[in-house]
Design a protein around this motif. Sequence first.
Motif, PDB file in Angstrom:
ATOM      1  N   ASP A  72      -5.198   3.303  18.389  1.00  0.00           N
ATOM      2  CA  ASP A  72      -5.076   4.343  19.425  1.00  0.00           C
ATOM      3  C   ASP A  72      -3.860   4.155  20.318  1.00  0.00           C
ATOM      4  OD1 ASP A  72      -7.311   5.575  18.501  1.00  0.00           O
ATOM      5  OD2 ASP A  72      -8.680   4.798  20.023  1.00  0.00           O
ATOM      6  N   GLU A  73      -3.364   2.910  20.418  1.00  0.00           N
ATOM      7  CA  GLU A  73      -2.214   2.630  21.272  1.00  0.00           C
ATOM      8  C   GLU A  73      -0.877   2.797  20.552  1.00  0.00           C
ATOM      9  OE1 GLU A  73      -2.637   2.211  24.512  1.00  0.00           O
ATOM     10  OE2 GLU A  73      -4.741   2.572  23.997  1.00  0.00           O
ATOM     11  N   GLY A  74      -0.930   3.227  19.276  1.00  0.00           N
ATOM     12  CA  GLY A  74       0.307   3.419  18.525  1.00  0.00           C
ATOM     13  C   GLY A  74       0.854   2.139  17.918  1.00  0.00           C
ATOM     14  N   ASP A  75       0.036   1.071  17.927  1.00  0.00           N
ATOM     15  CA  ASP A  75       0.457  -0.186  17.309  1.00  0.00           C
ATOM     16  C   ASP A  75       0.194  -0.117  15.807  1.00  0.00           C
ATOM     17  OD1 ASP A  75       1.036  -1.281  19.858  1.00  0.00           O
ATOM     18  OD2 ASP A  75      -1.096  -1.768  20.128  1.00  0.00           O
ATOM     19  N   VAL A  76       1.075  -0.750  15.032  1.00  0.00           N
ATOM     20  CA  VAL A  76       0.910  -0.764  13.576  1.00  0.00           C
ATOM     21  C   VAL A  76      -0.155  -1.784  13.202  1.00  0.00           C
ATOM     22  CG1 VAL A  76       2.038  -1.131  11.359  1.00  0.00           C
ATOM     23  CG2 VAL A  76       3.301  -0.056  13.221  1.00  0.00           C
ATOM     24  N   VAL A  77      -1.223  -1.290  12.567  1.00  0.00           N
ATOM     25  CA  VAL A  77      -2.333  -2.141  12.135  1.00  0.00           C
ATOM     26  C   VAL A  77      -2.156  -2.541  10.676  1.00  0.00           C
ATOM     27  CG1 VAL A  77      -4.843  -2.200  11.770  1.00  0.00           C
ATOM     28  CG2 VAL A  77      -3.904  -1.107  13.806  1.00  0.00           C
ATOM     29  N   ASP A  78      -1.538  -1.644   9.902  1.00  0.00           N
ATOM     30  CA  ASP A  78      -1.359  -1.926   8.467  1.00  0.00           C
ATOM     31  C   ASP A  78      -0.263  -1.014   7.916  1.00  0.00           C
ATOM     32  OD1 ASP A  78      -1.731  -3.075   6.016  1.00  0.00           O
ATOM     33  OD2 ASP A  78      -3.796  -2.394   5.734  1.00  0.00           O
ATOM     34  N   LEU A  79       0.288  -1.439   6.792  1.00  0.00           N
ATOM     35  CA  LEU A  79       1.239  -0.638   6.033  1.00  0.00           C
ATOM     36  C   LEU A  79       0.722  -0.608   4.605  1.00  0.00           C
ATOM     37  CD1 LEU A  79       3.965   0.891   6.030  1.00  0.00           C
ATOM     38  CD2 LEU A  79       5.060  -1.271   5.432  1.00  0.00           C
ATOM     39  N   VAL A  80       0.368   0.575   4.132  1.00  0.00           N
ATOM     40  CA  VAL A  80      -0.371   0.697   2.874  1.00  0.00           C
ATOM     41  C   VAL A  80       0.468   1.426   1.821  1.00  0.00           C
ATOM     42  CG1 VAL A  80      -2.457   1.658   1.795  1.00  0.00           C
ATOM     43  CG2 VAL A  80      -2.556   0.764   4.133  1.00  0.00           C
ATOM     44  N   SER A  81       0.457   0.875   0.605  1.00  0.00           N
ATOM     45  CA  SER A  81       1.063   1.577  -0.529  1.00  0.00           C
ATOM     46  C   SER A  81      -0.023   2.376  -1.233  1.00  0.00           C
ATOM     47  CB  SER A  81       1.681   0.572  -1.505  1.00  0.00           C
ATOM     48  OG  SER A  81       2.028   1.219  -2.714  1.00  0.00           O
ATOM     49  N   THR A  82       0.284   3.625  -1.577  1.00  0.00           N
ATOM     50  CA  THR A  82      -0.706   4.471  -2.269  1.00  0.00           C
ATOM     51  C   THR A  82      -0.437   4.542  -3.768  1.00  0.00           C
ATOM     52  OG1 THR A  82       0.459   6.597  -2.138  1.00  0.00           O
ATOM     53  CG2 THR A  82      -0.767   5.890  -0.180  1.00  0.00           C
ATOM     54  N   TYR A  83       0.548   3.775  -4.247  1.00  0.00           N
ATOM     55  CA  TYR A  83       0.878   3.809  -5.676  1.00  0.00           C
ATOM     56  C   TYR A  83      -0.301   3.325  -6.513  1.00  0.00           C
ATOM     57  CZ  TYR A  83       5.895   4.726  -5.139  1.00  0.00           C
ATOM     58  OH  TYR A  83       7.121   5.294  -4.874  1.00  0.00           O
ATOM     59  N   GLU A  84      -0.535   4.021  -7.608  1.00  0.00           N
ATOM     60  CA  GLU A  84      -1.535   3.597  -8.589  1.00  0.00           C
ATOM     61  C   GLU A  84      -0.887   3.604  -9.955  1.00  0.00           C
ATOM     62  OE1 GLU A  84      -4.844   6.233  -8.244  1.00  0.00           O
ATOM     63  OE2 GLU A  84      -5.572   5.346  -6.373  1.00  0.00           O
ATOM     64  N   VAL A  85      -1.216   2.612 -10.770  1.00  0.00           N
ATOM     65  CA  VAL A  85      -0.621   2.509 -12.106  1.00  0.00           C
ATOM     66  C   VAL A  85      -1.629   2.989 -13.137  1.00  0.00           C
ATOM     67  CG1 VAL A  85       0.385   0.969 -13.821  1.00  0.00           C
ATOM     68  CG2 VAL A  85       0.821   0.577 -11.390  1.00  0.00           C
ATOM     69  N   GLU A  86      -1.220   3.997 -13.915  1.00  0.00           N
ATOM     70  CA  GLU A  86      -2.037   4.499 -15.021  1.00  0.00           C
ATOM     71  C   GLU A  86      -1.244   4.332 -16.296  1.00  0.00           C
ATOM     72  OE1 GLU A  86      -3.597   8.390 -14.505  1.00  0.00           O
ATOM     73  OE2 GLU A  86      -4.302   8.016 -12.466  1.00  0.00           O
TER      74      GLU A  86
END
Length: 369
Positions: free
Chosen positions: A38-52
């Motif tokens: 809520d304070e605008g702090d970065v909690v995580d950085l996530v990759s959405t890539y999936e390998v098929e």
Amino acid sequence: MILQALKEYYDRRKESDPTIATYGWEWKQIPYLIVLNDEGDVVDLVSTYEVEGKKKEAKSFLLPQGVKRSSGVAANLLWDNLEYVLGVSVETDGSITQTDKNEEKNKAFCAQLNKLDNINDQGVNAVRKFQDKSIEERINSFARFPVWEELKKDKKALITFRLDGYSNTVADSSLVRNAVNSILGDVNAPVRRCLVTNLEAPVARLHQSIKGVWGGNATGTNIVGFNLPPFCSYGKKQGENAPVSEVAVFEYTTALNMLLEKGSANRFQVGEASTVAWGEKNNKLETAIHVIFENSPEDNPDQGVNAVKQLYESVRSGAWTEDEQKGRFYILGLSPNAARLAIRFWQVSTVKEAAESILQYFDDIKIDH
């Protein structure tokens, strides 16, 4: 006729599939998510890539429709690349640089965010607080995440935001959706009679890009455009020369992009022409035609032959309903021509006529043993 048929295809798909993007929105592959508290702090950085198999695909999200870019600065709302979202560039050695141009891009991104000032949304407030931090503070907050190194190598990759504890993006809240829908369209757009719908409506100055045409620009090309004086008449500028409403432009371009997208059952290649086929009504031929004309996969070498056999049987046995046979059937061939698309061919027939023509072709090339 072409634009009208594409708009009708959009309407047909929208009736049966509520996930189809509506005016002002688009499904966009976004490889990375910045997760904020809520304070605008970065909690995580996530990759959405999936390998098929051998393919690596990023997840798609429904987001406010992207702006049309040429060489100027134009930011998207709540999503974009590193230069816009963070105001930095990544060099080939992985180092981070800040330039006046990047600062301008980040300011444009924040200006887009300011369009949502009239709503008090938890996610939007978090993004505002994130953007209020200094560039150094923002960059340093990513260093502890392994995905950061991956993102720096994928420097033109797109990014959007998610609020910690939620599965959807910040853009996917009812407050944001309503706010975006309320600011759609160009307030200065002239009102004219639309050539596609025959209704008086604000006319699009620029038409959205078409992607997926073999050999075309990766950023997309135009099927309609007036970017030089010889293309204009009576003092009219750009889209006013062939008035199509903003909504109709969205619908026909969305339809054509759906038909051309990777994995679409409606597209196939005819020489250098990227070809799409669809019907006025739902029919079996529109999704079978690509199997007939494209090379069969190695693990199923008889796929094309079997599709042709099935087509013969369907035509001769009358397996299709009367509606399927009589409905209009369209085949459109496109190839790139600089910043535009050239119409290589445009065939309009009934489903029955199209099927019979295909069978006639196979009869004509048959070799007697």
